[in-house]
Design an enzyme around this catalytic site. Structure first.
Site, short mmCIF file in Angstrom:
data_model
loop_
_atom_site.label_atom_id
_atom_site.label_comp_id
_atom_site.label_asym_id
_atom_site.label_seq_id
_atom_site.Cartn_x
_atom_site.Cartn_y
_atom_site.Cartn_z
N LYS A 8 0.85 -1.19 0.00
CA LYS A 8 0.00 0.00 0.00
C LYS A 8 0.89 1.25 0.00
O LYS A 8 1.93 1.27 0.69
CB LYS A 8 -0.90 -0.03 1.24
N SER A 23 -9.72 1.62 2.84
CA SER A 23 -8.87 2.42 1.99
C SER A 23 -7.80 1.63 1.24
O SER A 23 -7.26 2.13 0.25
CB SER A 23 -8.17 3.51 2.82
N SER A 39 -9.83 -0.73 7.10
CA SER A 39 -9.28 -0.60 5.74
C SER A 39 -8.55 -1.81 5.20
O SER A 39 -8.19 -1.82 4.02
CB SER A 39 -8.35 0.61 5.68
N1 GLN Z 1 -13.06 3.71 6.19
C1 GLN Z 1 -12.53 4.18 7.43
C2 GLN Z 1 -12.23 5.65 7.34
O1 GLN Z 1 -12.53 6.22 6.38
C3 GLN Z 1 -11.34 3.38 7.82
C4 GLN Z 1 -10.09 3.84 7.22
C5 GLN Z 1 -8.92 2.99 7.58
O2 GLN Z 1 -9.06 1.94 8.21
N2 GLN Z 1 -7.76 3.47 7.21
O3 GLN Z 1 -11.71 6.23 8.23
#
Ligand code: GLN
Length: 478
Positions: free
Chosen positions: A87, A162, A186
């Protein structure tokens, strides 16, 4: 040439040892697959193909040749010759890192993140860096400044986020495994949307050194793989105390846990909540039956605070994010835009360098931390975090796992939730509690709804990844 659609890390390592194919051939097969399925070279918007990768490294073949030399010399490392994707929020020495943001355009990492260093030391071949929501804020990989990633099962759908690029890369056989980061879901949510295994380890089990921070008290790095066995292999490589991250813990920290007894707790009221898709409910029931037939005891578990986890998360996460993102001032890293004076430089750089979602969270975060509102919002959220954590830890004295669906719906359409941030935030309803309490949690594939993959989420007590691996393997019949 190897048939990569059937490979796991385990079977690939065996084949490499037996010289059925070389690391060079294996890497070349993945590079060909990327060229065929991932679209044109990164050009931002409008690419054909999946667009899992932001960059494919020119030195991948070189890395593979080095791995072949080591194999020929009889070296036996856990990931020797295994092609992986990373990532774009983990630093890799000499490579660019953007965290999906324009504000880091052109930034080159001066050192390796600990997670990447461990993969390299274990012999992995790093294929490239994968797309993500800007600064890991999002559930769809649509907030990236470098174009959207698409779900390999249906290119009109999101891959989740994400870490959507990493999930899509593994699901589409563009990498044998990948790393993601999970602050509120994420890793697990995109794993469910793409039909792969995704593990968020216990907070502190994997070093965050060199991970571009979203919310430091919640962030954890973890693997995307095709099997639970592979997730275990990567976890064993990644875990460990690190002098560069003072929040890392050792094997002993949570050693005196409950004895494993195959008891699964279901927070029924939470699972039956509003907004849960019919297909998810049915699939969840089937998964429960399967666990019963495997000899697991199913218990109802009363968790009265867990319904506040999402609201708590959306106060603590932006608070920490607003503070972490203060460093991007146009002076130290990447993108810079000139104003009339230094203060205007900041406004120009941050106004143009950060996308909408990031700016929204900075405003939210600075608001909940402001002197007039600190107690009411941030202070209350910390108290609720303590209550949720205590309640979950108490539950794990009686049960080995909490089981829920990973997501309230299957993968949704590209663009469907971009105009409605609250709808997007609800995608994390089942994943955030584990981050709030620091618990290990894993999404595993649990079937399909009209050819769309679904996932279930197993969460265990602190430090009990071992239990997750046992149950996950039994469920998938590994
Ligand atoms: N979807 C969640 C957010 O927008 C989690 C993001 C993540 O785990 N990095 O914060």
């Amino acid at each position: 040439m190897p048939n990569i659609s059937k490979l796991s890390i385990k079977s690939a390592r065996n084949a490499l040892e037996k010289k059925e194919f070389s690391a060079h051939d294996l890497t070349q097969t993945y590079l060909d697959a990327i060229r065929e399925k991932d679209g044109d070279p990164p050009s931002g918007q409008g690419r054909a193909g999946i667009h899992a990768f932001l960059e494919v490294f020119g030195d991948a073949s070189e890395q593979a040749e080095l791995a072949d030399k080591k194999i020929a010399n009889g070296e036996n490392l856990p990931l020797l010759g295994i092609p992986v994707a990373i990532k774009d929020n983990m630093l890799m020495d000499g490579k660019r890192a953007t965290a999906g943001s324009k504000i880091l355009e052109g930034f080159v990492s001066p050192y390796d993140s600990t997670a990447v260093k461990k993969l390299k030391d274990a012999g992995a071949i790093i294929l490239g860096r994968t797309n993500m929501d800007e600064f890991a804020m999002g559930s769809s990989t649509e907030s990236s400044a470098y174009g959207v990633t698409k779900n390999p099962h249906d290119l009109s759908l999101v891959p989740g986020g994400s870490s959507g690029g990493s999930a899509a890369a593994v699901a589409a056989n563009l990498a044998l495994a990948a790393l993601g980061s999970d602050t509120g879901g994420s890793i697990r949510q995109p794993a469910a949307f793409c039909g792969v295994v995704g593990l968020k380890p216990t907070y502190g089990r994997v070093s965050r050194s060199g991970l571009i921070a979203l919310a430091s008290s919640l962030d954890q790095i973890g693997p995307f793989t095709k099997t639970v066995g592979d997730a275990e292999i990567l976890y064993d490589v990644l875990k460990g105390r690190d002098a560069l991250d003072s929040t890392t813990i050792t094997e002993e920290t949570y050693a005196s846990g409950k004895k494993f007894s195959r008891v699964i707790g279901i927070p029924q009221a939470f699972v039956d909540g509003e907004g849960i898709d019919e297909s998810i409910r049915n699939n969840f029931k089937e998964a429960l039956d399967k666990f019963k037939s495997l000899g697991y005891e199913i218990k109802d578990v009363e968790l009265s605070h867990i319904k506040y986890a999402l609201a708590t998360y959306y106060i603590i996460m932006p608070a920490e994010a607003s503070s972490n993102l203060a460093r991007f001032d146009g002076v130290k890293y990447g993108f810079h835009k000139d104003g009339k004076d230094v203060i205007e430089d900041y406004f120009q750089t941050r106004g143009e360098g950060f996308g909408r979602e990031v700016r929204r969270r900075i405003i939210l975060g600075t608001y909940v931390l402001s002197s007039g509102y600190y107690d009411e919002y941030y202070g209350s959220a910390l108290k609720m975090k303590a209550l949720i954590t205590a309640e979950l830890n108490r539950a794990f004295e009686e049960i080995d796992f909490i089981l829920t669906p990973t997501t309230p719906t299957p993968a949704f359409k590209l663009g469907e939730k971009t105009a409605d941030p609250l709808a997007m935030y609800l995608a994390d309803i089942f994943t955030v509690p584990a981050n709030i309490a620091g618990l290990p949690s894993m999404s595993i594939p649990s079937g399909f709804d009209h050819a769309l993959p679904l996932g279930i989420e197993l969460t265990a007590g602190l430090g009990r990844e071992d239990n997750l691996f046992v149950a996950g393997k039994e469920f998938l019949g590994e």
